[in-house]
Design a protein around this motif. Structure first.
Motif, PDB file in Angstrom:
ATOM      1  N   LEU A  75     -27.671  40.188   5.992  1.00 29.16           N
ATOM      2  CA  LEU A  75     -28.738  40.873   6.722  1.00 29.16           C
ATOM      3  C   LEU A  75     -28.425  42.361   6.857  1.00 29.16           C
ATOM      4  N   THR A  97     -31.107  45.829  11.233  1.00 29.55           N
ATOM      5  CA  THR A  97     -30.262  44.640  11.050  1.00 29.55           C
ATOM      6  C   THR A  97     -30.146  43.857  12.350  1.00 29.55           C
ATOM      7  N   PHE A 100     -33.159  41.772  12.688  1.00 26.76           N
ATOM      8  CA  PHE A 100     -33.063  40.571  11.855  1.00 26.76           C
ATOM      9  C   PHE A 100     -32.193  39.511  12.531  1.00 26.76           C
ATOM     10  N   THR A 103     -33.446  37.561  15.658  1.00 25.44           N
ATOM     11  CA  THR A 103     -34.396  36.469  15.461  1.00 25.44           C
ATOM     12  C   THR A 103     -33.693  35.157  15.133  1.00 25.44           C
ATOM     13  N   LEU A 214     -32.792  41.418  -1.028  1.00 28.23           N
ATOM     14  CA  LEU A 214     -33.674  40.332  -0.596  1.00 28.23           C
ATOM     15  C   LEU A 214     -33.263  38.998  -1.212  1.00 28.23           C
ATOM     16  N   ALA A 217     -30.216  37.861   0.612  1.00 28.83           N
ATOM     17  CA  ALA A 217     -30.427  37.496   2.020  1.00 28.83           C
ATOM     18  C   ALA A 217     -31.556  36.499   2.203  1.00 28.83           C
ATOM     19  N   SER A 220     -30.814  33.601   4.393  1.00 30.66           N
ATOM     20  CA  SER A 220     -30.597  34.069   5.769  1.00 30.66           C
ATOM     21  C   SER A 220     -31.925  34.323   6.469  1.00 30.66           C
ATOM     22  N   LEU A 221     -32.880  34.912   5.742  1.00 33.75           N
ATOM     23  CA  LEU A 221     -34.186  35.212   6.324  1.00 33.75           C
ATOM     24  C   LEU A 221     -35.009  33.959   6.576  1.00 33.75           C
TER      25      LEU A 221
END
Length: 423
Positions: A75, A97, A100, A103, A214, A217, A220-221
């Motif tokens: 992230l 970050t 991110f 959340t 992207l 990550a 992770s997202l």
């Protein structure tokens, strides 16, 4: 009960742990009423016997797994790829970050520790003053309890009968508003002061870098999508979402990213258990203190005192803001919520203030308290990470506190003004 409150303040001054102070202070008040001391453990167990509170240890464990499993690192790389190239971009990327990570973690201290350990040294290497770097992390770390999922929001919702999902949803726009205002402040400040090295990149280089970050990550997202999408989609409760977060973070960190070894698991579990136990002890002992307050009808007296000043909701919210900001200077967040929420929330509702909106005001106020001395937990964390004294931190931090106060006023009065105008 007056002696109990004086005793509580005295214990705080003597640096007795918050949980123990909250448990000891009500004892004289309970004895004065002629009640047996057995009511104290009964009250503690009743307070902790809650399905909603089961989410706390799972979110704590999920945050620890993400910190160790490479999710936080990816992230950070994504945040730097998105905005790290502009003047002050590394500082702004730190806030992005943090947003991110917030959340996912549900905790301000976990967010501050995870991001600060990586970004403060990186900002210093890029010619940001150490005190400024630490202030950026401390101020943005409060987003860990404003953006969903938020552990303090779960506690508030449990105490006041408010929907956890509605509290989570209410935190999204204020969290984004605070985060972007901090990013803008950092970019402007860094441009004026000449902080940070900048690397010019073409649009193609930027786009390729963002796409690479992207891809790295992506998993992770997907975790906040899983948590929040599952809650708002009605697939599971906040507690069940916390369990899913643990399972997801464990599988991704251990078997996909392969950054968690089986040897590390006992340490991760132990540290998570200690953190969860501290929170739950505060919850249990604060319930005892709240019980003692109710015996002497202190909430009713406080409500009457506030309403005697004014029954105008704008004035009431101003009084609440000032009181919570002062209390946030000296009291730990969970203790403040447990003691004050049952007192203030009914008064707010009686004045026509939406209970979810009022809950958000309480959370944001106490989140600011995490960044204010002398008890601000985020300050102690970043001072330890950056090895800088709190005195040196205060000058750059004061600017960020000003931004946070402006946001607090907008969050407090914005919805009321919009409601008035549109009605």
């Amino acid at each position: 009960m007056g002696f109990g409150i004086i005793l509580l303040l005295g214990l705080f001054l003597l640096s007795v742990p918050v949980s123990l102070s909250l448990g000891i202070a009500p004892i004289p008040a309970v004895l004065e009423k002629g009640l047996p001391l057995i009511v104290l453990p009964q009250t503690i167990f009743e307070a902790m016997d809650s399905f909603a509170l089961m989410a706390i240890p799972y979110f704590v464990l999920a945050g620890r797994l993400m910190q160790s499993g490479g999710i936080a690192k990816r992230l950070i790389e994504l945040g730097m790829a998105l905005i790290g190239w502009v003047k002050g971009g590394l500082g702004a990327a730190t806030v992005l970050t943090t947003m991110f990570f917030s959340t996912i973690s549900g905790s301000s201290s976990a967010t501050t520790a995870a991001i600060g350990g990586v970004m403060i040294p990186e900002m210093e290497r890029n010619r940001y003053p150490r005190a400024f770097s630490a202030s950026v992390v401390a101020a943005s770390g409060e987003l860990g309890v404003i953006l969903p999922p938020s552990v303090p929001m779960i506690v508030y919702a449990m105490l006041t009968g408010t929907s956890v999902a509605q509290m989570f949803f209410a935190g999204i726009i204020p969290g984004l508003m605070i985060g972007f205002s901090l990013m803008l402040t950092i970019i402007i400040w860094s441009s004026i002061k000449g902080y940070g090295d900048t690397k010019r990149v073409s649009f193609k280089e930027w786009f390729v870098g963002v796409m690479r970050a992207l891809r790295s990550a992506f998993l992770s997202l997907m975790l906040p999508v899983l948590i929040l999408g599952g809650i708002y989609g009605g697939m599971f409760t906040a507690t069940e979402a916390a369990v899913m977060a643990v399972a997801y973070a464990f599988v991704v960190g251990t078997f996909i990213y392969k950054e968690i070894s089986l040897k590390e698991l006992p340490t991760i579990l132990w540290e998570s258990a200690i953190t969860s136990a501290i929170v739950m002890l505060i919850v249990g002992f604060a319930a005892v203190f709240a019980y003692a307050l109710s015996l002497y009808q202190v909430p009713q007296y406080i409500a009457s005192a506030i309403l005697s000043v004014s029954d105008n909701p704008y004035v009431f919210l101003l009084i609440v803001n000032v009181a919570l900001l002062v209390i946030g200077l000296f009291m730990e967040t969970f203790a403040a919520i447990l003691i004050l929420a049952p007192v203030l929330a009914p008064v707010a509702v009686s004045l026509g203030i939406d209970p979810v909106h009022f809950g958000l005001i309480v959370i944001v106020n106490l989140a600011v308290g995490m960044v204010t001395p002398p008890v601000g937990v985020n300050l102690f964390l970043v001072c330890g990470i950056a090895k800088v004294s709190m005195e040196k931190l205060m000058r750059p931090l004061s600017v960020f506190l000003g931004i946070l106060f402006i946001n607090l006023m907008l969050i407090t009065y914005g919805p009321l003004l919009l409601k008035t105008w549109f009605n």
